[in-house]
Design a protein around this motif. Structure first.
Motif, mmCIF file in Angstrom:
data_model
loop_
_atom_site.group_PDB
_atom_site.id
_atom_site.type_symbol
_atom_site.label_atom_id
_atom_site.label_comp_id
_atom_site.label_asym_id
_atom_site.label_seq_id
_atom_site.Cartn_x
_atom_site.Cartn_y
_atom_site.Cartn_z
ATOM 1 N N SER A 1 11.755 -48.591 -58.449
ATOM 2 C CA SER A 1 11.611 -49.241 -59.741
ATOM 3 C C SER A 1 11.649 -50.728 -59.444
ATOM 4 C CB SER A 1 12.791 -48.815 -60.627
ATOM 5 O OG SER A 1 13.010 -49.738 -61.664
ATOM 6 N N ARG B 1 7.578 -47.575 -60.200
ATOM 7 C CA ARG B 1 7.638 -48.061 -61.568
ATOM 8 C C ARG B 1 7.670 -49.595 -61.532
ATOM 9 N NH1 ARG B 1 13.032 -49.433 -64.511
ATOM 10 N NH2 ARG B 1 12.294 -49.684 -66.611
ATOM 11 N N TRP C 1 1.565 -45.251 -60.074
ATOM 12 C CA TRP C 1 2.329 -46.258 -60.809
ATOM 13 C C TRP C 1 2.783 -45.815 -62.189
ATOM 14 C CZ3 TRP C 1 3.077 -50.501 -57.746
ATOM 15 C CH2 TRP C 1 2.202 -50.654 -56.658
ATOM 16 N N PHE C 2 3.919 -46.388 -62.595
ATOM 17 C CA PHE C 2 4.384 -46.314 -63.972
ATOM 18 C C PHE C 2 4.495 -47.752 -64.478
ATOM 19 C CE2 PHE C 2 6.523 -42.791 -61.719
ATOM 20 C CZ PHE C 2 6.004 -41.712 -62.425
ATOM 21 N N CYS C 3 4.042 -47.981 -65.714
ATOM 22 C CA CYS C 3 4.235 -49.291 -66.333
ATOM 23 C C CYS C 3 5.043 -49.107 -67.612
ATOM 24 C CB CYS C 3 2.890 -49.950 -66.650
ATOM 25 S SG CYS C 3 1.932 -50.376 -65.179
ATOM 26 N N GLN D 1 6.098 -46.252 -69.949
ATOM 27 C CA GLN D 1 7.437 -46.100 -70.496
ATOM 28 C C GLN D 1 7.499 -46.639 -71.927
ATOM 29 O OE1 GLN D 1 10.451 -48.471 -68.611
ATOM 30 N NE2 GLN D 1 12.102 -47.078 -69.171
ATOM 31 N N PHE E 1 14.902 -42.723 -64.038
ATOM 32 C CA PHE E 1 13.850 -43.723 -63.941
ATOM 33 C C PHE E 1 14.314 -45.049 -63.347
ATOM 34 C CE2 PHE E 1 10.147 -45.981 -66.060
ATOM 35 C CZ PHE E 1 9.185 -45.283 -65.354
#
Ligand SMILES: *[C@@H]1O[C@H](CO)[C@@H](O)[C@H](O)[C@H]1NC(C)=O
Ligand SMILES: *[C@@H]1O[C@H](CO)[C@@H](O)[C@H](O)[C@H]1NC(C)=O
Ligand SMILES: *[C@@H]1O[C@H](CO)[C@@H](O)[C@H](O)[C@H]1NC(C)=O
Ligand SMILES: *[C@@H]1O[C@H](CO)[C@@H](O)[C@H](O)[C@H]1NC(C)=O
Ligand SMILES: *[C@@H]1O[C@H](CO)[C@@H](O)[C@H](O)[C@H]1NC(C)=O
Ligand SMILES: *[C@@H]1O[C@H](CO)[C@@H](O)[C@H](O)[C@H]1NC(C)=O
Ligand SMILES: *[C@@H]1O[C@H](CO)[C@@H](O)[C@H](O)[C@H]1NC(C)=O
Ligand SMILES: *[C@@H]1O[C@H](CO)[C@@H](O)[C@H](O)[C@H]1NC(C)=O
Ligand SMILES: *[C@@H]1O[C@H](CO)[C@@H](O)[C@H](O)[C@H]1NC(C)=O
Length: 655
Positions: free
Chosen positions: A93, A131, A189-191, A221, A358
């Motif tokens: 993260s 993330r 990826w997570f944004c 998110q 997360f």
């Protein structure tokens, strides 16, 4: 050299054994090397040298020679987890405000050590999940451009914020950076969608991330730690789980009406810090049924402790790192940390959605000096990751902050030292490597905590099954005792003649739980502070242990960790340094094996965590655990929905 040509280069040589991508410009090195032995002219937390004393040997010391009976078939392994997907259990993260330090200045100047560190994980697990976000995502704004070709900048976020972090400015190039990384490595990826204003939603990040990253974007998110919104003055009290759920509902309606957001069903929530709200309070709002079709996964965030008194000089009593150190060397504490989520992972998986931790790390507000980057923390992060995997979490994300935190898995050098120094890898990066190997890439890995079978809270163990057959065993020894008297001899037995002729063993080793230096995984190291280019050094050393009909006796030093491979044909056994590496320069400097072009870093924002440009000083993680532990325990009592085996283990280990 631009990335288009780099990608071509890497494609051209993809059949060669070790591909070197010449990534950063310029290739010529003009900086005059400074004396490499000169002391680091900084006391930033990420380079802090505090060495704690190892906690005393437990008295009485639980048995050091014992049998650990195993089951060959997963069907016989009681309490075994769901199958885990590849991609590594641990992801990262990266606090929005430090993306530039970690990933690079912009899409044409990526940080090579970072690419190498990700390549190591990809080779073992098939990929890495990252993330981009954190507290600083809430006020982040995309702007058309920033001076000097930068992708990131900052501005005063006004008085509404109490976490002392500037608002992040970024350009559309952030998405190209991420996508360029994904074109070289299987990084997904997570944004995060900013939640500071739930009336005028700022959805640019959702639009551009979907359009530019495509399949490389896994999810978005919806809200970061909403249970802190009142405390952080982002919402007026009362603000309850039902209010948050209604905001998510409203967000979904706005996304539905936005034609630039192609995928309406990739959200993540509730991402509570489990501090002011407990998960069951969110589930009681009907959150899971109401939103499961819109969610990619359900999420929480949590740190076991906090160092906020020191970080913010709140006037509260500062915690002494020496006093908290034993908390990280105790399997029961790890069980207690994960126990509050058994109900959540069950509800989430029943709804057909994975469950993520997360954001986490050793302690919020920067971690603890001497603890967060110690070998002991590496043992803890392995135990914690395995424990979450056993409790059916699918991923955990280790938080990466600036140079003013103690807990980073990796940290770029301070800018003005970049001509002669390199990156620093925190001990917990090794934990991510070990779990990537342990779970591999077959998507069939299941894990069971064996600690209630044999051993003690100081010597936990896990078995990992692949394709429903015993594949690996993980053995820990948290005890620090250089006399040798606490070294373990664990006899692994498999019934019905299932004991193999021999097993292979990889060790994660260091002198002491307090050590920061000379940590090795199967004999290889990434290098000590400011020496890391992201590549493993040294010879791969995988031990062979011959077994008798009575079992395989595995020595585990005190302290120590062993990953025992029952499948001696496992691909992971022979992986040391990843075959794909990224190097920066034709020039090799005298004391490091690869270089970062100093001109590149000299203009980057890695300057100083506390310095005026402020980029490094932003990530403090969440204010969590500590103050709320009493409430947390109350929450645990309310749960009461745990599966039988899980309750058994938790109780059996309760002190
Ligand atoms: C390391 O961190 C501790 C705790 O914050 C601090 O007391 C100490 O002064 C730091 N050491 C250096 C050299 O900055
Ligand atoms: C939300 O953040 C944006 C960008 O930093 C800022 O312009 C806006 O005023 C904030 N809104 C609220 C309600 O805090
Ligand atoms: C990245 O920064 C460099 C150096 O400032 C600049 O030459 C280059 O154009 C920038 N790249 C992008 C994509 O903005
Ligand atoms: C890499 O970044 C550049 C901008 O610097 C962009 O033009 C290009 O499309 C990106 N490549 C990928 C694969 O995203
Ligand atoms: C994980 O999921 C499996 C399969 O549903 C279940 O049997 C097990 O009890 C779960 N583990 C925990 C700790 O809840
Ligand atoms: C690096 O920068 C810091 C802060 O600006 C300064 O105190 C230090 O002397 C510099 N170190 C070197 C080697 O130039
Ligand atoms: C594991 O799952 C990933 C993601 O769904 C997929 O790309 C990969 O091919 C799978 N691996 C195997 C061995 O099935
Ligand atoms: C690390 O290993 C090197 C080489 O063996 C040795 O010289 C050095 O003293 C070790 N450092 C520590 C802190 O043990
Ligand atoms: C390999 O690792 C084992 C276990 O730590 C150690 O006993 C042995 O000496 C190592 N071998 C070499 C060649 O370093």
């Amino acid at each position: 050299m631009l990335l288009s040509s780099l990608v071509a280069l890497s494609a051209t040589f993809s059949t060669a054994h070790a591909v070197t991508v010449y990534g950063q410009i310029p290739l010529a090195q003009t900086a005059t090397p400074t004396d490499p032995a000169a002391p680091v002219a900084t006391t930033l937390a990420a380079y802090n040298r505090t060495l704690l004393n190892p906690p005393p040997v437990p008295n009485p010391l639980p048995g050091t020679a014992y049998e650990l009976p195993l089951q060959r078939d997963a069907a016989a392994a009681s309490g075994i987890s769901i199958p885990h997907v590849g991609g590594g259990f641990w992801g990262f993260s990266i606090e929005m405000s430090v993306i530039s330090q970690v990933l690079g200045k912009n899409s044409s100047l990526l940080q090579v050590p970072f690419l190498n560190l990700m390549a190591n994980l990809q080779e073992r697990a098939g990929g890495v999940v990252i993330r981009l976000g954190g507290n600083t995502q809430e006020f982040a704004v995309m702007v058309p451009e920033l001076e000097d070709g930068r992708t990131f900048g900052k501005t005063d976020s006004g008085s509404t914020q109490t976490t002392k972090t500037p608002a992040v400015l970024y350009t559309i190039d952030m998405f190209y950076m991420a996508n360029n990384i994904s074109s070289m490595l299987n990084v997904k990826w997570f944004c995060g969608i900013p939640f500071n204003d739930s009336t005028n939603w700022r959805l640019t990040i959702a639009e551009e991330a979907q359009n530019i990253l495509g399949d490389n974007l896994l999810a978005l998110q919806a809200g970061n730690e909403p249970d802190f919104y009142v405390e952080f003055k982002r919402r007026l009290a009362p603000y309850e789980p039902a209010d948050y759920a209604n905001e998510v509902q409203n967000l979904i309606e706005v996304m539905d009406n936005n034609p630039r957001i192609i995928n309406k069903n990739m959200l993540l929530g509730p991402s509570i810090a489990s501090a002011n709200w407990q998960p069951y309070q969110v589930w009681e709002t009907g959150f899971i049924d109401r939103f499961k079709d819109r969610m990619y996964a359900f999420t929480v965030e949590h740190y076991p402790d906090n160092n906020c008194a020191a970080q913010f000089n709140t006037g509260d009593v500062h915690k002494n790192p020496q006093d908290v150190f034993p908390n990280y060397l105790d399997h029961q504490k790890v069980v207690d940390l994960v126990f509050p989520y058994y109900e959540s992972t069950a509800l989430s998986t029943a709804a057909g959605r994975p469950f993520f931790m997360f954001e986490t790390n050793t302690a919020s507000c920067g971690g603890f000096a001497g603890v967060s980057d110690s070998y002991g923390a590496a043992l803890w992060a392995m135990d914690y990751g395995f424990q979450m995997a056993w409790a059916n979490f699918t991923h955990g994300m280790l938080h990466v902050g600036g140079q003013n935190v103690f807990y980073n898995p990796f940290t770029a050098p301070p800018t003005n030292q970049s001509s002669y120094n390199q990156w620093t890898v925190g001990s917990i990066y090794y934990s991510t490597i070990v779990l990537a190997e342990a779970f591999g890439k077959t998507n069939t890995s299941r894990i069971v905590d064996l600690t209630s079978t044999a051993g003690s809270i100081y010597t936990p163990s896990y078995a990992i099954y692949e394709n429903d057959v015993l594949d690996k065993v993980a053995l820990f020894n948290y005890v620090d005792d250089n006399t040798g008297a606490s070294n373990l001899q664990v006899t692994l037995t498999v019934p019905n003649g299932g004991t193999p002729g021999s097993v292979r063993v990889k060790y994660l080793e260091a002198d002491s739980v307090a050590s920061k230096d000379n940590i090795t995984w199967a004999g290889q190291t990434l290098g000590n502070q400011l020496e890391v280019d992201g590549r493993f050094r040294g010879e791969l050393n995988v031990t062979t242990v011959d077994c008798a009909a009575t079992g395989c006796v595995i020595p585990v030093p005190a302290p120590g960790f062993a990953l025992v491979f029952f499948n001696t044909a496992a691909e992971q056994i022979s992986i040391g340094q990843a075959t794909q590496t990224f190097a920066t320069s034709a020039h090799t400097k005298s004391h490091n094996t690869a270089t970062i072009a100093s001109a590149v870093l000299a203009t980057s924002n890695g300057h100083s965590g506390m310095s005026r440009d402020g980029f490094g000083s932003t990530s403090v993680g969440s204010v969590s655990a500590g103050v709320e532990s009493a409430r947390l325990r109350a929450g645990v009592l309310v749960l009461g929905l745990m599966a039988g085996g899980a309750v058994y283990l938790a109780r059996a280990l309760m002190r």
